[in-house]
Write an enzyme that holds these catalytic residues in place. Structure first.
Site, PDB file in Angstrom:
ATOM      1  N   LYS A 170       0.838  -1.196   0.000  1.00 44.70           N
ATOM      2  CA  LYS A 170       0.000   0.000   0.000  1.00 44.70           C
ATOM      3  C   LYS A 170       0.875   1.248   0.000  1.00 44.70           C
ATOM      4  CE  LYS A 170      -3.962  -1.788   2.634  1.00 44.70           C
ATOM      5  NZ  LYS A 170      -5.006  -1.567   1.609  1.00 44.70           N
ATOM      6  N   ASP A 177      -2.934  -7.475  -1.755  1.00 47.97           N
ATOM      7  CA  ASP A 177      -3.652  -6.564  -0.867  1.00 47.97           C
ATOM      8  C   ASP A 177      -5.132  -6.945  -0.732  1.00 47.97           C
ATOM      9  OD1 ASP A 177      -3.999  -4.476   0.849  1.00 47.97           O
ATOM     10  OD2 ASP A 177      -3.990  -2.901  -0.693  1.00 47.97           O
ATOM     11  N   ARG A 222     -10.427 -11.450   1.873  1.00 45.66           N
ATOM     12  CA  ARG A 222     -11.240 -12.530   1.294  1.00 45.66           C
ATOM     13  C   ARG A 222     -10.493 -13.857   1.346  1.00 45.66           C
ATOM     14  NH1 ARG A 222     -11.570  -9.114  -4.196  1.00 45.66           N
ATOM     15  NH2 ARG A 222     -11.239  -7.477  -2.655  1.00 45.66           N
TER      16      ARG A 222
HETATM   17  N1  BES Z   1      -8.230  -3.695   4.452  1.00 42.96           N
HETATM   18  C1  BES Z   1      -8.355  -3.275   3.106  1.00 42.96           C
HETATM   19  C2  BES Z   1      -9.653  -2.537   2.843  1.00 42.96           C
HETATM   20  C3  BES Z   1      -9.699  -1.106   3.295  1.00 42.96           C
HETATM   21  C4  BES Z   1      -9.025  -0.127   2.599  1.00 42.96           C
HETATM   22  C5  BES Z   1     -10.499  -0.746   4.357  1.00 42.96           C
HETATM   23  C6  BES Z   1      -9.127   1.186   3.000  1.00 42.96           C
HETATM   24  C7  BES Z   1     -10.591   0.565   4.736  1.00 42.96           C
HETATM   25  C8  BES Z   1      -9.914   1.539   4.061  1.00 42.96           C
HETATM   26  C9  BES Z   1      -8.338  -4.487   2.173  1.00 42.96           C
HETATM   27  O1  BES Z   1      -7.559  -5.550   2.591  1.00 42.96           O
HETATM   28  C10 BES Z   1      -7.787  -4.006   0.883  1.00 42.96           C
HETATM   29  O2  BES Z   1      -6.654  -3.659   0.841  1.00 42.96           O
HETATM   30  N2  BES Z   1      -8.614  -4.009  -0.157  1.00 42.96           N
HETATM   31  C11 BES Z   1      -8.202  -3.538  -1.419  1.00 42.96           C
HETATM   32  C12 BES Z   1      -8.763  -4.483  -2.460  1.00 42.96           C
HETATM   33  C13 BES Z   1      -8.203  -4.268  -3.836  1.00 42.96           C
HETATM   34  C14 BES Z   1      -6.757  -4.675  -3.869  1.00 42.96           C
HETATM   35  C15 BES Z   1      -9.010  -5.089  -4.810  1.00 42.96           C
HETATM   36  C16 BES Z   1      -8.778  -2.149  -1.611  1.00 42.96           C
HETATM   37  O3  BES Z   1      -9.895  -1.884  -1.165  1.00 42.96           O
HETATM   38  O4  BES Z   1      -8.070  -1.308  -2.175  1.00 42.96           O
HETATM   39 ZN    ZN Z   2      -7.247  -5.721   4.596  1.00 44.20          ZN
HETATM   40 MN    MN Z   3      -5.542  -5.365   1.942  1.00 42.94          MN
END
Ligand code: BES
Ligand code: ZN
Ligand code: MN
Length: 526
Positions: A300, A371, A375
């Site tokens: 990230k 990331d 899931r």
């Molecule tokens: N934990 C994050 C989701 C998240 C992001 C929650 C920002 C709250 C604020 C999750 O694991 C994640 O990183 N999701 C990605 C998915 C993408 C790679 C398809 C996302 O939401 O960017």
């Molecule tokens: Zn996450």
């Molecule tokens: Mn993530």
């Protein structure tokens, strides 16, 4: 913080001794009653109405008026608190903002008084207690100075800086006791509402506290210990598995996420079974427990990454529900809690984009983005849930940034393969003021997850990101009534008031206590 429930009529309220009496006032109630000679109108409301008129106090939600040396009453101070039209949302908001200010003023014992005009008082009682516990919660685990700052604001010389000895966490507020008073407080339904709300307040507090703790103070091992502690209660059974047992179960998807971290993963199982639930199939709650989400090799960006310590708020909400169940001990509930928990870190051993892993269900997954790890840990927990013959499975996860874009910080995203379950959860959200909104699961959305190298890919393209995430999970939930709550926007607040909200413990408890019977009557979606 302790709560008490007391019967006070308009007359007995006069002789009630307290440091501060907060009196809830609705708009439009500041008119003096037509003056009848010899009227026996209760002197308290008569007196308060006179003051309201004199001061043009309009009782809008959250407005206050402090009466320093009130006449006629034993209370040292009276605070009029406007609650607007007295909807539950207005009461919750007004009481919350009132106690946020009042908590540091040095009052030791505060009474919150509702007169007879507050009908259906059970709900107001519950929301008041929840609003107060939320307002007086104070995070101190890694900020001990917060306690001292707080205490120095207190004016009573004898004020303790040690705070609440009874509660496990936080809240060294000057206030030791809040008494909620109403004329009908003796009734059984009030007592039940009081017991529920205080137990729920503690569950929410536990969820908030563990959400707030930094990732080096809230590792998978720590979460396992929190569960073990809850398991000391006679009514809760707990089992915590480590990497070896999880390997044996074949949870290849979950394990792949944990591979980049030196912190060992945990898989937590909790079970609550009420005295009259011997032959009842359980509701299974599955909480995402990523104690820190760096994104892994699909790292990230740096800005705001600290907030990924909140990526275990789904897990914290399940722990919170079990805390509440342990205190409340409801007879007719059977609930199982499952928490897959680990860190998502980049490392020489970490899973890489393009790697294919085999889930416990046997389905292979191409990990296109490391990331999208939530899931990957949830799918194995969903497969594991089957062995409990669940009447419904609800997973709770800070799953997608896309859900924050869709619904903001107000409602959680709700996805379900079962209409009756979805409406029951949505309704529970409305009454608990911990709301959610149903999102679609059309099969066309699953096209995005097609892979040339595995049964399914773990991400689609950028469009409808929260829906494709849910479509991925649905593949592992075909054999039972299932719902998924995406709490990415609701589990914590950013900015100046950064901190965990404890959501959706309120929604889940409301569902379990009053709506969970519905799903057993319902045909499972094929
Ligand atoms: N934990 C994050 C989701 C998240 C992001 C929650 C920002 C709250 C604020 C999750 O694991 C994640 O990183 N999701 C990605 C998915 C993408 C790679 C398809 C996302 O939401 O960017
Ligand atoms: Zn996450
Ligand atoms: Mn993530």
């Amino acid at each position: 913080m302790n709560f008490d429930l007391k019967t006070l009529t308009q007359t007995s309220a006069l002789s009630h001794k307290t440091d501060l009496m907060v009196v809830a006032i609705k708009t439009g109630e500041n008119k003096l009653p037509a003056s009848k000679s010899g009227s026996n109108h209760p002197v308290l409301s008569q007196y308060l109405r006179e003051i309201q008129q004199e001061e043009s106090f309009d009782a809008k939600t959250g407005k206050t008026l402090l009466i320093l040396k009130p006449l006629h009453v034993q209370a040292k101070r009276i605070l009029l608190l406007g609650v607007g039209d007295a909807t539950q949302a207005q009461i919750r908001k007004a009481v919350n903002s009132c106690f946020s200010s009042v908590k540091s003023l040095g009052y030791k014992e505060v009474t919150l008084y509702f007169d007879d005009s507050f009908q259906g008082f059970e709900q107001s009682l519950k929301h008041s207690i929840l609003a107060i516990s939320d307002a007086v919660y104070l995070y101190t685990k890694t900020k001990p100075s917060a306690k001292l700052d707080h205490a120095s604001l207190s004016r009573a010389s004898e004020t303790s800086t040690k705070g609440d000895k009874k509660g496990e966490y936080g809240a060294p507020s000057g206030i030791n006791l809040v008494t909620i008073a109403h004329s009908g407080a003796k009734s059984a339904s009030f007592k039940q509402a009081f017991a529920e709300a205080t137990a729920l307040g503690e569950g929410i507090e536990l969820a908030k506290e563990w959400g707030n703790r930094p990732a080096n103070y809230a590792t998978p091992t720590h979460l396992g210990q929190v569960a073990q502690n809850l398991g000391k209660q006679a009514n809760i059974k707990v089992n915590v598995m480590g990497p070896k047992e999880v390997e044996k179960l074949g949870m290849g998807s979950f394990i792949s996420v944990a591979k980049g971290s030196s912190e060992p993963l945990r898989f937590i199982t909790m079970e609550y079974r009420g005295a009259k639930a011997k032959s009842l199939d359980p509701v299974v709650l599955v909480g995402k427990g990523i104690t820190f989400d760096t994104g892994g090799i699909s790292l990230k960006p740096g800005a705001g990454m600290d907030e990924m310590k909140f990526d275990m708020c789904g897990a914290a909400s399940v722990l919170g529900v079990f805390k509440t169940l342990s205190l409340l001990n409801p007879a007719d509930l059977h609930v199982v809690g499952l928490i897959p928990t680990c860190e998502n870190m980049p490392d020489g051993l970490a899973v890489k984009p393009g790697d294919v892993v085999t889930s416990m269900s046997g389905q292979t997954i191409e990990i296109l983005n490391t990331d999208a790890e939530g899931r990957l840990i949830l799918c194995d927990a969903l497969t594991y849930a089957k062995r409990f013959k669940p009447k419904a499975v609800i997973d709770i996860a800070t799953l997608t940034g896309a859900c924050v874009i869709a619904l903001g910080h107000v409602r959680s995203g709700l996805f379900s393969n079962n209409d009756a379950l979805a409406s029951a959860i949505q309704e529970a959200g409305e009454t608990s003021l911990d709301t959610c909104w149903r999102m679609p699961l059309d099969d066309e959305y699953a096209d995005a997850l097609k892979s040339n190298f595995a049964d399914v890919a773990n991400v689609g393209d950028r469009s409808a990101g929260s829906v494709t995430a849910a479509k991925f999970l649905q593949r592992f939930a075909n054999e039972f009534a299932w719902a998924h709550l995406d709490i990415a926007g609701t589990a914590w607040r950013s900015g100046g008031s950064k901190g965990s909200t404890g959501r959706p413990v309120g929604l889940l408890m409301e569902f379990l206590l009053r709506h969970s019977k519905i799903s057993s009557k319902v045909e499972k979606t094929k």
